[in-house]
Design a protein around this motif. Structure first.
Motif, PDB file in Angstrom:
ATOM      1  N   LEU A 249       3.614  -1.038   9.625  1.00  0.00           N
ATOM      2  CA  LEU A 249       2.201  -1.388   9.396  1.00  0.00           C
ATOM      3  C   LEU A 249       1.670  -0.886   8.065  1.00  0.00           C
ATOM      4  O   LEU A 249       0.893  -1.568   7.397  1.00  0.00           O
ATOM      5  CB  LEU A 249       1.332  -0.871  10.551  1.00  0.00           C
ATOM      6  CG  LEU A 249       1.627  -1.465  11.930  1.00  0.00           C
ATOM      7  CD1 LEU A 249       0.645  -0.954  12.974  1.00  0.00           C
ATOM      8  CD2 LEU A 249       1.611  -3.002  11.894  1.00  0.00           C
ATOM      9  N   LYS A 250       2.097   0.310   7.694  1.00  0.00           N
ATOM     10  CA  LYS A 250       1.645   0.911   6.435  1.00  0.00           C
ATOM     11  C   LYS A 250       2.138   0.061   5.250  1.00  0.00           C
ATOM     12  O   LYS A 250       1.375  -0.266   4.341  1.00  0.00           O
ATOM     13  CB  LYS A 250       2.183   2.352   6.348  1.00  0.00           C
ATOM     14  CG  LYS A 250       1.633   3.166   5.211  1.00  0.00           C
ATOM     15  CD  LYS A 250       0.203   3.644   5.491  1.00  0.00           C
ATOM     16  CE  LYS A 250      -0.512   3.850   4.166  1.00  0.00           C
ATOM     17  NZ  LYS A 250      -1.929   3.553   4.200  1.00  0.00           N
ATOM     18  N   ALA A 251       3.425  -0.326   5.317  1.00  0.00           N
ATOM     19  CA  ALA A 251       4.018  -1.129   4.237  1.00  0.00           C
ATOM     20  C   ALA A 251       3.371  -2.508   4.174  1.00  0.00           C
ATOM     21  O   ALA A 251       3.165  -3.064   3.094  1.00  0.00           O
ATOM     22  CB  ALA A 251       5.524  -1.248   4.449  1.00  0.00           C
ATOM     23  N   ILE A 252       3.030  -3.053   5.349  1.00  0.00           N
ATOM     24  CA  ILE A 252       2.396  -4.373   5.402  1.00  0.00           C
ATOM     25  C   ILE A 252       1.011  -4.322   4.759  1.00  0.00           C
ATOM     26  O   ILE A 252       0.632  -5.199   3.969  1.00  0.00           O
ATOM     27  CB  ILE A 252       2.318  -4.886   6.863  1.00  0.00           C
ATOM     28  CG1 ILE A 252       3.729  -5.232   7.361  1.00  0.00           C
ATOM     29  CG2 ILE A 252       1.391  -6.097   6.970  1.00  0.00           C
ATOM     30  CD1 ILE A 252       3.819  -5.516   8.850  1.00  0.00           C
ATOM     31  N   GLU A 253       0.277  -3.268   5.074  1.00  0.00           N
ATOM     32  CA  GLU A 253      -1.060  -3.101   4.498  1.00  0.00           C
ATOM     33  C   GLU A 253      -0.987  -3.017   2.968  1.00  0.00           C
ATOM     34  O   GLU A 253      -1.779  -3.662   2.266  1.00  0.00           O
ATOM     35  CB  GLU A 253      -1.693  -1.823   5.077  1.00  0.00           C
ATOM     36  CG  GLU A 253      -3.194  -1.747   4.910  1.00  0.00           C
ATOM     37  CD  GLU A 253      -3.728  -0.366   5.279  1.00  0.00           C
ATOM     38  OE1 GLU A 253      -4.598   0.126   4.555  1.00  0.00           O
ATOM     39  OE2 GLU A 253      -3.246   0.208   6.287  1.00  0.00           O
ATOM     40  N   THR A 254      -0.029  -2.248   2.482  1.00  0.00           N
ATOM     41  CA  THR A 254       0.168  -2.108   1.034  1.00  0.00           C
ATOM     42  C   THR A 254       0.537  -3.452   0.409  1.00  0.00           C
ATOM     43  O   THR A 254      -0.024  -3.857  -0.610  1.00  0.00           O
ATOM     44  CB  THR A 254       1.282  -1.070   0.733  1.00  0.00           C
ATOM     45  OG1 THR A 254       0.910   0.151   1.360  1.00  0.00           O
ATOM     46  CG2 THR A 254       1.472  -0.868  -0.757  1.00  0.00           C
ATOM     47  N   TRP A 255       1.440  -4.173   1.051  1.00  0.00           N
ATOM     48  CA  TRP A 255       1.877  -5.486   0.547  1.00  0.00           C
ATOM     49  C   TRP A 255       0.681  -6.455   0.478  1.00  0.00           C
ATOM     50  O   TRP A 255       0.478  -7.151  -0.512  1.00  0.00           O
ATOM     51  CB  TRP A 255       2.964  -6.055   1.470  1.00  0.00           C
ATOM     52  CG  TRP A 255       3.499  -7.402   1.033  1.00  0.00           C
ATOM     53  CD1 TRP A 255       4.514  -7.647   0.151  1.00  0.00           C
ATOM     54  CD2 TRP A 255       3.027  -8.689   1.481  1.00  0.00           C
ATOM     55  NE1 TRP A 255       4.710  -8.999   0.014  1.00  0.00           N
ATOM     56  CE2 TRP A 255       3.815  -9.663   0.817  1.00  0.00           C
ATOM     57  CE3 TRP A 255       2.041  -9.121   2.370  1.00  0.00           C
ATOM     58  CZ2 TRP A 255       3.626 -11.040   1.024  1.00  0.00           C
ATOM     59  CZ3 TRP A 255       1.858 -10.488   2.569  1.00  0.00           C
ATOM     60  CH2 TRP A 255       2.646 -11.426   1.895  1.00  0.00           C
ATOM     61  N   ARG A 256      -0.115  -6.457   1.539  1.00  0.00           N
ATOM     62  CA  ARG A 256      -1.275  -7.373   1.567  1.00  0.00           C
ATOM     63  C   ARG A 256      -2.246  -7.058   0.447  1.00  0.00           C
ATOM     64  O   ARG A 256      -2.774  -7.964  -0.205  1.00  0.00           O
ATOM     65  CB  ARG A 256      -1.982  -7.305   2.932  1.00  0.00           C
ATOM     66  CG  ARG A 256      -1.189  -8.019   4.007  1.00  0.00           C
ATOM     67  CD  ARG A 256      -1.935  -8.060   5.324  1.00  0.00           C
ATOM     68  NE  ARG A 256      -1.281  -8.990   6.238  1.00  0.00           N
ATOM     69  CZ  ARG A 256      -1.250  -8.851   7.547  1.00  0.00           C
ATOM     70  NH1 ARG A 256      -1.846  -7.818   8.128  1.00  0.00           N
ATOM     71  NH2 ARG A 256      -0.627  -9.746   8.302  1.00  0.00           N
ATOM     72  N   HIS A 257      -2.481  -5.772   0.228  1.00  0.00           N
ATOM     73  CA  HIS A 257      -3.409  -5.384  -0.839  1.00  0.00           C
ATOM     74  C   HIS A 257      -2.873  -5.819  -2.200  1.00  0.00           C
ATOM     75  O   HIS A 257      -3.609  -6.367  -3.028  1.00  0.00           O
ATOM     76  CB  HIS A 257      -3.668  -3.881  -0.805  1.00  0.00           C
ATOM     77  CG  HIS A 257      -4.724  -3.445  -1.779  1.00  0.00           C
ATOM     78  ND1 HIS A 257      -6.040  -3.871  -1.700  1.00  0.00           N
ATOM     79  CD2 HIS A 257      -4.658  -2.643  -2.879  1.00  0.00           C
ATOM     80  CE1 HIS A 257      -6.737  -3.355  -2.694  1.00  0.00           C
ATOM     81  NE2 HIS A 257      -5.916  -2.602  -3.439  1.00  0.00           N
ATOM     82  N   GLU A 258      -1.583  -5.619  -2.416  1.00  0.00           N
ATOM     83  CA  GLU A 258      -0.956  -6.040  -3.678  1.00  0.00           C
ATOM     84  C   GLU A 258      -1.063  -7.552  -3.874  1.00  0.00           C
ATOM     85  O   GLU A 258      -1.348  -8.028  -4.971  1.00  0.00           O
ATOM     86  CB  GLU A 258       0.534  -5.638  -3.705  1.00  0.00           C
ATOM     87  CG  GLU A 258       0.757  -4.155  -3.915  1.00  0.00           C
ATOM     88  CD  GLU A 258       2.204  -3.733  -3.593  1.00  0.00           C
ATOM     89  OE1 GLU A 258       2.482  -2.534  -3.690  1.00  0.00           O
ATOM     90  OE2 GLU A 258       3.034  -4.612  -3.214  1.00  0.00           O
ATOM     91  N   GLN A 259      -0.834  -8.291  -2.783  1.00  0.00           N
ATOM     92  CA  GLN A 259      -0.929  -9.757  -2.845  1.00  0.00           C
ATOM     93  C   GLN A 259      -2.355 -10.197  -3.193  1.00  0.00           C
ATOM     94  O   GLN A 259      -2.555 -11.133  -3.963  1.00  0.00           O
ATOM     95  CB  GLN A 259      -0.500 -10.375  -1.516  1.00  0.00           C
ATOM     96  CG  GLN A 259       0.976 -10.239  -1.222  1.00  0.00           C
ATOM     97  CD  GLN A 259       1.826 -11.118  -2.107  1.00  0.00           C
ATOM     98  OE1 GLN A 259       1.533 -12.284  -2.324  1.00  0.00           O
ATOM     99  NE2 GLN A 259       2.893 -10.546  -2.662  1.00  0.00           N
ATOM    100  N   SER A 260      -3.337  -9.517  -2.589  1.00  0.00           N
ATOM    101  CA  SER A 260      -4.744  -9.812  -2.877  1.00  0.00           C
ATOM    102  C   SER A 260      -5.034  -9.606  -4.357  1.00  0.00           C
ATOM    103  O   SER A 260      -5.660 -10.452  -4.999  1.00  0.00           O
ATOM    104  CB  SER A 260      -5.665  -8.889  -2.077  1.00  0.00           C
ATOM    105  OG  SER A 260      -5.824  -9.390  -0.783  1.00  0.00           O
ATOM    106  N   LEU A 261      -4.576  -8.483  -4.870  1.00  0.00           N
ATOM    107  CA  LEU A 261      -4.804  -8.162  -6.284  1.00  0.00           C
ATOM    108  C   LEU A 261      -4.170  -9.215  -7.185  1.00  0.00           C
ATOM    109  O   LEU A 261      -4.809  -9.746  -8.097  1.00  0.00           O
ATOM    110  CB  LEU A 261      -4.219  -6.786  -6.630  1.00  0.00           C
ATOM    111  CG  LEU A 261      -4.953  -5.574  -6.069  1.00  0.00           C
ATOM    112  CD1 LEU A 261      -4.163  -4.297  -6.357  1.00  0.00           C
ATOM    113  CD2 LEU A 261      -6.354  -5.468  -6.658  1.00  0.00           C
TER     114      LEU A 261
END
Ligand code: 6GU
Length: 228
Positions: free
Chosen positions: A200-212
């Motif tokens: 979940l932690k890695a997914i959250e980080t990935w999503r934020h990066e994708q948003s950026l």
């Protein structure tokens, strides 16, 4: 929240408010939407709501009397926070305006038509003017539907998953990340492995990066605001 919409085409607005989220919000008692046919407030025997422009030129102008009659009647029933005129020369709608308006109790929306309304309506009766973008619609009704939808979905309890309005694009000046659902394998078009990792932690980080990344590429103007 209560929204009163003044229009010469109420039938154009009945559809959008009688399905899905806006319908459910009304059924749950979280929002009331009332349509008012401007012609019902005309004193003329032909129920006219417009007239020729002083000074000449093509196009009709919406008259002040029926508009003032309708707004005065509504104001005699309750207090309104804003009287909003939908017009292409208004302030361009954005998420911040919708957020602010979602906190109000009672709103009046006036839909423009023809060459617009008599300027005295804008000077004396209107408190806010909103456009939904730099293109021309045939009237303010579709803009009023867009504005109403964007406001009502923000009222607590309207969306099932209350966090979902918070994760919308624009809510934090960023576009939303990509989403996927089953099947995980379709043709050779893969779902990013990380979303299936359970981390979940890695997914959250990935999503934020994708948003950026998405925001930077598609909407550099928004990215500018975010990074400030
Ligand atoms: Cl609010 N009205 C009309 N007629 N056209 C528009 C608009 C409004 N916003 C963008 N285009």
């Amino acid at each position: 929240m209560r929204i009163d919409i003044i229009t010469i085409l109420p039938e154009l607005l009945e559809g959008p408010f009688s399905a899905s989220i806006l319908k459910r919000a009304q059924e749950k008692g979280l929002a009331e939407i009332h349509l008012h046919n401007l012609r019902d407030y005309s004193q003329h025997k032909q129920k006219s709501v417009d007239d020729y422009a002083f000074g000449g030129g093509a196009g009709m102008v919406m008259s002040i009397e029926p508009i003032d009659n309708c707004i005065s009647f509504l104001k005699s029933q309750r207090n309104y926070d804003e009287v909003i005129y939908l017009t292409p020369d208004g302030e361009t709608l954005n998420q911040g305006i919708s957020n602010q308006l979602s906190l109000k109790e009672n709103l009046i929306l006036l839909c423009g038509h023809y060459k617009g309304v008599d300027e005295r309506v804008r000077q004396h009766l209107i408190t806010k003017e909103i456009s939904i973008g730099d293109y021309v619609l045939s009237g303010g009704e579709l803009a009023a539907a867009v504005l109403t939808d964007s406001i009502i979905r923000l009222i607590p309890g309207v969306l099932n998953d209350e966090t979902s309005a918070l994760s919308d694009s624009f809510q934090d000046h960023l576009l939303a990340p990509p989403v996927y659902t089953r099947p995980a394998e379709y043709k050779s078009w893969d779902v990013p492995e990380i979303l299936r990792s359970g981390n979940l932690k890695a997914i959250e980080t990935w999503r934020h990066e994708q948003s950026l990344e998405r925001t930077k590429k598609r909407r550099p103007d928004l990215y500018e605001k975010y990074s400030k």
